[in-house]
Design a protein around this motif. Structure first.
Motif, PDB file in Angstrom:
ATOM      1  N   ASP A  59      11.998 -27.091 -36.751  1.00 59.15           N
ATOM      2  CA  ASP A  59      11.632 -27.284 -35.345  1.00 59.15           C
ATOM      3  C   ASP A  59      11.986 -28.708 -34.902  1.00 59.15           C
ATOM      4  OD1 ASP A  59       9.118 -26.063 -33.299  1.00 59.15           O
ATOM      5  OD2 ASP A  59       9.731 -28.157 -33.144  1.00 59.15           O
ATOM      6  N   GLU A  79      11.499 -14.259 -27.186  1.00 57.91           N
ATOM      7  CA  GLU A  79      10.410 -13.949 -28.117  1.00 57.91           C
ATOM      8  C   GLU A  79       9.073 -14.603 -27.735  1.00 57.91           C
ATOM      9  OE1 GLU A  79      10.262 -13.722 -32.973  1.00 57.91           O
ATOM     10  OE2 GLU A  79      10.547 -15.689 -32.108  1.00 57.91           O
ATOM     11  N   GLY A  94      16.777 -17.980 -38.637  1.00 58.12           N
ATOM     12  CA  GLY A  94      16.128 -18.727 -37.567  1.00 58.12           C
ATOM     13  C   GLY A  94      16.557 -18.262 -36.183  1.00 58.12           C
ATOM     14  N   ARG A  95      17.456 -17.279 -36.155  1.00 57.60           N
ATOM     15  CA  ARG A  95      17.927 -16.795 -34.862  1.00 57.60           C
ATOM     16  C   ARG A  95      17.781 -15.284 -34.807  1.00 57.60           C
ATOM     17  NH1 ARG A  95      23.243 -19.862 -33.210  1.00 57.60           N
ATOM     18  NH2 ARG A  95      22.198 -19.726 -31.216  1.00 57.60           N
ATOM     19  N   CYS A  96      16.746 -14.794 -35.431  1.00 56.26           N
ATOM     20  CA  CYS A  96      16.569 -13.353 -35.539  1.00 56.26           C
ATOM     21  C   CYS A  96      15.161 -12.963 -35.134  1.00 56.26           C
ATOM     22  CB  CYS A  96      16.850 -12.912 -36.978  1.00 56.26           C
ATOM     23  SG  CYS A  96      16.679 -11.145 -37.214  1.00 56.26           S
ATOM     24  N   SER A  97      15.066 -12.141 -34.098  1.00 62.84           N
ATOM     25  CA  SER A  97      13.766 -11.640 -33.643  1.00 62.84           C
ATOM     26  C   SER A  97      13.636 -10.146 -33.890  1.00 62.84           C
ATOM     27  CB  SER A  97      13.588 -11.897 -32.138  1.00 62.84           C
ATOM     28  OG  SER A  97      13.903 -13.218 -31.807  1.00 62.84           O
ATOM     29  N   PHE A 116       6.953  -8.853 -25.911  1.00 58.88           N
ATOM     30  CA  PHE A 116       6.933 -10.239 -26.393  1.00 58.88           C
ATOM     31  C   PHE A 116       5.996 -11.102 -25.538  1.00 58.88           C
ATOM     32  CE2 PHE A 116      11.388  -9.727 -28.331  1.00 58.88           C
ATOM     33  CZ  PHE A 116      10.907  -9.756 -29.634  1.00 58.88           C
ATOM     34  N   SER A 145       7.213 -12.510 -36.548  1.00 59.10           N
ATOM     35  CA  SER A 145       8.580 -12.951 -36.794  1.00 59.10           C
ATOM     36  C   SER A 145       8.645 -14.091 -37.796  1.00 59.10           C
ATOM     37  CB  SER A 145       9.219 -13.412 -35.481  1.00 59.10           C
ATOM     38  OG  SER A 145       8.711 -14.677 -35.098  1.00 59.10           O
ATOM     39  N   GLY A 150       5.959  -7.469 -33.773  1.00 61.19           N
ATOM     40  CA  GLY A 150       5.237  -8.578 -33.151  1.00 61.19           C
ATOM     41  C   GLY A 150       5.133  -9.799 -34.056  1.00 61.19           C
ATOM     42  N   SER A 209      10.062  -9.221 -35.074  1.00 62.38           N
ATOM     43  CA  SER A 209       9.016  -9.246 -34.054  1.00 62.38           C
ATOM     44  C   SER A 209       9.270  -8.204 -32.965  1.00 62.38           C
ATOM     45  CB  SER A 209       8.855 -10.639 -33.440  1.00 62.38           C
ATOM     46  OG  SER A 209      10.072 -11.149 -32.999  1.00 62.38           O
ATOM     47  N   GLN A 255       2.827  -8.814 -28.231  1.00 65.55           N
ATOM     48  CA  GLN A 255       2.872  -7.586 -29.016  1.00 65.55           C
ATOM     49  C   GLN A 255       4.276  -7.437 -29.565  1.00 65.55           C
ATOM     50  OE1 GLN A 255       1.283  -4.176 -27.094  1.00 65.55           O
ATOM     51  NE2 GLN A 255      -0.257  -5.343 -25.965  1.00 65.55           N
ATOM     52  N   GLU A 256       4.559  -6.289 -30.182  1.00 69.11           N
ATOM     53  CA  GLU A 256       5.937  -6.076 -30.610  1.00 69.11           C
ATOM     54  C   GLU A 256       6.818  -6.102 -29.364  1.00 69.11           C
ATOM     55  OE1 GLU A 256       3.445  -4.002 -30.997  1.00 69.11           O
ATOM     56  OE2 GLU A 256       3.986  -1.956 -30.433  1.00 69.11           O
ATOM     57  N   PHE A 269       8.498 -22.463 -36.491  1.00 68.65           N
ATOM     58  CA  PHE A 269       8.533 -23.181 -35.215  1.00 68.65           C
ATOM     59  C   PHE A 269       7.100 -23.320 -34.702  1.00 68.65           C
ATOM     60  CE2 PHE A 269      12.706 -21.690 -36.065  1.00 68.65           C
ATOM     61  CZ  PHE A 269      13.525 -22.726 -35.625  1.00 68.65           C
ATOM     62  N   MET A 270       6.761 -24.528 -34.267  1.00 67.56           N
ATOM     63  CA  MET A 270       5.374 -24.821 -33.894  1.00 67.56           C
ATOM     64  C   MET A 270       4.960 -23.974 -32.698  1.00 67.56           C
ATOM     65  SD  MET A 270       5.089 -28.955 -34.314  1.00 67.56           S
ATOM     66  CE  MET A 270       6.174 -29.433 -32.963  1.00 67.56           C
ATOM     67  N   ARG A 271       3.797 -23.340 -32.800  1.00 60.69           N
ATOM     68  CA  ARG A 271       3.294 -22.545 -31.681  1.00 60.69           C
ATOM     69  C   ARG A 271       2.779 -23.502 -30.607  1.00 60.69           C
ATOM     70  NH1 ARG A 271       0.475 -19.445 -34.515  1.00 60.69           N
ATOM     71  NH2 ARG A 271      -1.414 -20.672 -34.435  1.00 60.69           N
ATOM     72  N   ALA A 272       3.253 -23.313 -29.388  1.00 60.31           N
ATOM     73  CA  ALA A 272       2.870 -24.205 -28.291  1.00 60.31           C
ATOM     74  C   ALA A 272       1.352 -24.285 -28.193  1.00 60.31           C
ATOM     75  CB  ALA A 272       3.468 -23.699 -26.977  1.00 60.31           C
ATOM     76  N   ASN A 293      10.297 -16.859 -37.326  1.00 58.67           N
ATOM     77  CA  ASN A 293      10.210 -18.116 -36.599  1.00 58.67           C
ATOM     78  C   ASN A 293       8.785 -18.490 -36.226  1.00 58.67           C
ATOM     79  OD1 ASN A 293      12.938 -18.230 -36.748  1.00 58.67           O
ATOM     80  ND2 ASN A 293      13.328 -18.195 -34.550  1.00 58.67           N
ATOM     81  N   MET A 294       8.018 -17.506 -35.786  1.00 57.49           N
ATOM     82  CA  MET A 294       6.687 -17.828 -35.269  1.00 57.49           C
ATOM     83  C   MET A 294       5.592 -17.630 -36.301  1.00 57.49           C
ATOM     84  SD  MET A 294       6.834 -16.540 -31.353  1.00 57.49           S
ATOM     85  CE  MET A 294       5.411 -17.561 -30.980  1.00 57.49           C
ATOM     86  N   ASN A 322      16.300 -22.503 -30.168  1.00 57.52           N
ATOM     87  CA  ASN A 322      14.880 -22.304 -30.445  1.00 57.52           C
ATOM     88  C   ASN A 322      13.999 -23.392 -29.831  1.00 57.52           C
ATOM     89  OD1 ASN A 322      15.078 -19.907 -31.900  1.00 57.52           O
ATOM     90  ND2 ASN A 322      15.547 -20.994 -33.803  1.00 57.52           N
ATOM     91  N   TYR A 324      10.261 -23.555 -28.883  1.00 55.82           N
ATOM     92  CA  TYR A 324       8.998 -22.813 -28.984  1.00 55.82           C
ATOM     93  C   TYR A 324       7.809 -23.622 -28.496  1.00 55.82           C
ATOM     94  CZ  TYR A 324      11.029 -18.948 -31.659  1.00 55.82           C
ATOM     95  OH  TYR A 324      11.760 -17.851 -32.051  1.00 55.82           O
ATOM     96  N   ASN A 325       8.009 -24.903 -28.182  1.00 60.94           N
ATOM     97  CA  ASN A 325       6.866 -25.762 -27.841  1.00 60.94           C
ATOM     98  C   ASN A 325       7.326 -26.944 -26.999  1.00 60.94           C
ATOM     99  OD1 ASN A 325       7.773 -27.883 -29.801  1.00 60.94           O
ATOM    100  ND2 ASN A 325       7.442 -26.170 -31.206  1.00 60.94           N
ATOM    101  N   GLN A 354      16.575 -22.358 -41.402  1.00 61.35           N
ATOM    102  CA  GLN A 354      16.054 -21.752 -40.168  1.00 61.35           C
ATOM    103  C   GLN A 354      16.532 -22.484 -38.907  1.00 61.35           C
ATOM    104  OE1 GLN A 354      14.863 -18.828 -41.957  1.00 61.35           O
ATOM    105  NE2 GLN A 354      13.723 -18.833 -40.050  1.00 61.35           N
ATOM    106  N   LEU A 368      18.601 -10.343 -29.875  1.00 59.74           N
ATOM    107  CA  LEU A 368      17.604 -10.453 -30.945  1.00 59.74           C
ATOM    108  C   LEU A 368      18.155 -11.119 -32.200  1.00 59.74           C
ATOM    109  CD1 LEU A 368      15.936  -6.897 -30.757  1.00 59.74           C
ATOM    110  CD2 LEU A 368      15.075  -9.034 -29.783  1.00 59.74           C
ATOM    111  N   ALA A 369      19.459 -11.033 -32.413  1.00 57.73           N
ATOM    112  CA  ALA A 369      20.011 -11.605 -33.646  1.00 57.73           C
ATOM    113  C   ALA A 369      21.508 -11.772 -33.485  1.00 57.73           C
ATOM    114  CB  ALA A 369      19.710 -10.693 -34.842  1.00 57.73           C
ATOM    115  N   GLN A 402       1.513 -22.827 -21.802  1.00 60.93           N
ATOM    116  CA  GLN A 402       1.202 -24.105 -22.415  1.00 60.93           C
ATOM    117  C   GLN A 402       2.311 -25.120 -22.133  1.00 60.93           C
ATOM    118  OE1 GLN A 402       1.850 -26.312 -24.925  1.00 60.93           O
ATOM    119  NE2 GLN A 402      -0.220 -27.197 -24.855  1.00 60.93           N
TER     120      GLN A 402
END
Lengths: 311, 325
Positions: free
Chosen positions: B96, A145, B174-177, A290, B186, B184, B180, A294-295, B68-71, B188-189, A122, A124-125, B117, A173-174, A153
């Motif tokens: 995170d 995702e 924490g490893r499942c999307s 993604f 999730s 859309g 989303s 969106q979904e 998880f922090m959004r960028a 995590n986000m 993970n 994400y940033n 997570q 996805l999982a 960013q």
């Protein structure tokens, strides 16, 4: 105007269980014909499958390297058993090749060694990416995702770092301790008879209203749709994206790589590539939701992109 | 073993403290925590008051900042961490790495717990979290058997907390999307899974159909009890066979494993359910507290009522039992 550096193409690990000869021949053909620069390989989804590819891994690496490909070895996505911990430790200790971490155990063991981070970790940033880079990560394939806004960013925050985007393939996805694939055939994970090998492109799971939805791949659940970001890459490349990942499906991946390369080189229009991809990988729905926040199952065509202010 | 109890509201927090919680965990009213549901969670002032109450009763407060922090929006998570520390949280529950690094560097004295997570499922993963961020406790993902847990606790220099009761993730947390992919949104986000905003029920002849986003998650015939369309507990078709492909609509209950978990070296049992009402929290916490003290033979009676309160009225020991796989 700055000239944008062209990103390299990378081939991710085969997530499915292919028998040894099929797996070997796939990589031989990639070595001989596919315009990819990086190849990440090795069993990633289920430790029980390791022995299928193991007898062939040395000859596959040799063939790929002889063809000038840079080879990285993938670690397991989920490590719970002592045997699995040992596999990851041995791989990291013995490998003469760079390693791609796909779980936290590998992150710790790879400290201060050049390594890659796979899309199953993970990130994400940029704060997380920097933390991993400080420990030796040199390339990060971002999780499928992530929306484009996050990718942009991070590219802006770390302009000299190598980011990779998951741009083709059914999306992981999982992952579970339980094997839904084996269960669907009346078996359990511990007594699975490697039944997931019957579906080299995943076992389709539909809703009760017959909608295509997911595919099972052993302990992993993937999207039924195939991520196709070929027509979404331009703004990301311009922002500094270094690598574009293609995740192997049971289709002509040499052709897939050729189409992505042609688009990245400006020799082919993205929309044209999409219609060609539909012939290379027929009967599979494409998605890029993604990236467009969106979904994940959604498909956003370029007309929509422009309206959304991308590019 | 400590009993770690959920609180989605100050009222539930109070109930958990009254009912005998050793620690209560909660989150701020935004996407910094993985139970970001409408009407739930705490303002800064509510957290301040709750921590004061907990302190007066010698109960600990853990603040979950486990998305998880959004960028680009990291400041929201950093501010939440700053405020939780300033308000006196006894531990921060984090997922995170970037946020862990921030807390470890800025507040080296602050107790850092690793959220489920983060998916730390083996000794090397936990050693990484201790070495990199000074983690003091790790909440284990629900992918391990009791035997796996016992083997693991012997090898690591950090406390282990496990889920004992409540909602059950079938997938490694924490490893499942999946959510989303369909909606859309999730865990995590956005801190939500199978969100109510995307749920629709429709009547189709005799059937009640539950949908999540554009997808049918279940169909209930006349007279069949219906349930919430949590994606991984839906009914799907594989080949020609329809059924619960991942897991039935059950919840987790490992009360029968209490002694085994204690012997395995587990420091704390966690109750899921920040989205549940205060009456549920009070009932679950007090029953589990009694069960922890009771002799094994007396436990069954104590928890019979709890099982009736569980999702789907059926429970499982999940991955803690090897046969679940």
């Amino acid at each position: 105007m700055t000239t944008t550096r062209k990103p390299s193409l990378s081939l991710g690990p085969v997530y499915f269980l292919w028998d040894g000869p099929k797996w070997r021949d796939f990589y031989f053909r990639i070595a001989d014909e596919a315009p990819v620069e990086h190849v990440t390989l090795g069993e990633t989804v289920c430790s029980k499958r390791q022995h299928f590819s193991e007898p062939h891994i040395a000859e596959v690496i040799e063939r790929l390297e002889a063809a000038g490909k840079k080879v990285t070895l993938s670690t397991l996505a989920m490590v719970t058993l002592e045997r699995e911990s040992r596999q990851v430790r041995d791989l990291i200790r013995d490998s003469e090749h760079p390693v791609e971490a796909n779980d936290l155990s590998a992150l710790g063991l790879l400290r201060d060694r050049p390594h890659s981070i796979g899309p199953l970790v993970n990130v994400y940033n940029a704060a997380t990416a920097r933390t991993l880079a400080a420990r030796g990560a040199e390339n990060i394939c971002l999780p499928p995702e992530l929306p484009a806004a996050s990718v942009l960013q991070m590219l802006a925050a770390m302009p000299d770092f190598s980011f990779e985007l998951f741009a083709f393939g059914r999306m992981p996805l999982a992952i579970s301790a339980r094997c839904a694939h084996a269960r669907s055939k009346g078996l359990t994970k511990d007594n699975c008879q490697f039944i997931c090998g019957e579906e080299p492109d995943g076992l389709p799971l539909r809703t009760l209203d017959k909608q295509s939805f997911l595919v099972l791949n052993g302990v992993q659940t993937m999207s039924n749709s195939c991520a196709v970001l070929v027509d979404d890459l331009a703004p990301l490349v311009e922002a500094g994206l270094s690598r574009v990942r293609l995740s192997p499906q049971d289709c002509d991946m040499v052709k897939v790589a050729g189409l992505y390369r042609a688009v990245l080189d400006g020799r082919m229009d993205g929309e044209e590539a999409i219609s060609e991809l539909a012939e290379v990988y027929p009967g599979v729905r494409f998605s890029n939701g993604f990236l467009h926040q969106q979904e994940g199952a959604a498909w956003v065509s370029r007309g929509r992109n422009a309206a959304m202010g991308h590019g | 073993m400590e009993l770690i109890c959920p609180a989605g509201t100050p009222a539930a927090f109070r109930e958990a403290v009254e009912a005998g919680a050793d620690a209560v965990y909660c989150g701020f009213r935004d996407e910094t925590n993985a139970r970001n549901f409408p009407g739930l969670n705490f303002s800064r002032e509510e957290l301040r008051q709750s921590i004061a109450l907990a302190r007066s009763r010698r109960v600990l407060t853990f603040v979950a900042l486990n998305t998880f922090m959004r960028a680009g929006d990291e400041a929201l998570w950093y501010r939440a961490a700053d405020d939780a520390v300033a308000l006196g949280a006894d531990a921060l529950i984090l997922a995170d790495f970037g946020l862990m690094a921030y807390v470890a560097e800025k507040y080296p004295e602050q107790r850092l717990h690793v959220s489920v997570q983060a998916s730390a499922s083996n000794p090397d993963a936990i050693r990484f979290l201790i070495e990199a961020f000074g983690a003091k406790r790790v909440v284990l993902p629900r992918v391990l058997t009791v035997q796996d847990i016992a083997r693991l606790t012997r090898q690591i220099g950090c406390e282990v907390e496990v889920f004992a009761f409540g909602g059950l993730c079938v997938m490694a947390e924490g490893r499942c999307s999946l959510s989303s992919y369909a909606t859309g949104k999730s865990p995590n986000m956005n801190g939500v899974c199978s969100p109510a905003s995307h749920v629709r029920y429709r009547q189709d002849g005799e059937d009640l159909v539950s949908e999540l986003g554009a997808y049918t998650i279940n169909r209930f015939g006349a007279g069949e009890a219906s349930g919430y369309p949590t994606l991984c507990k839906g009914r799907f078709e594989i080949g020609d066979v329809a059924g619960y492909a991942f897991e039935d609509p059950v919840s987790l209950d490992v009360i029968d494993e209490i002694d085994a978990l204690r012997a395995a070296g587990v420091s704390a049992l966690k109750i899921e359910g920040r989205q549940r009402g205060k009456a549920y929290v009070a009932e679950v916490v007090s029953s589990l507290k009694k069960a922890l003290r009771a002799a094994p033979a007396e436990r069954a009676a104590l928890v019979a009522r709890l099982r009736a309160m569980s999702e789907g009225q059926r429970t499982t020991t999940g991955a803690y039992d090897k046969r679940w796989r």
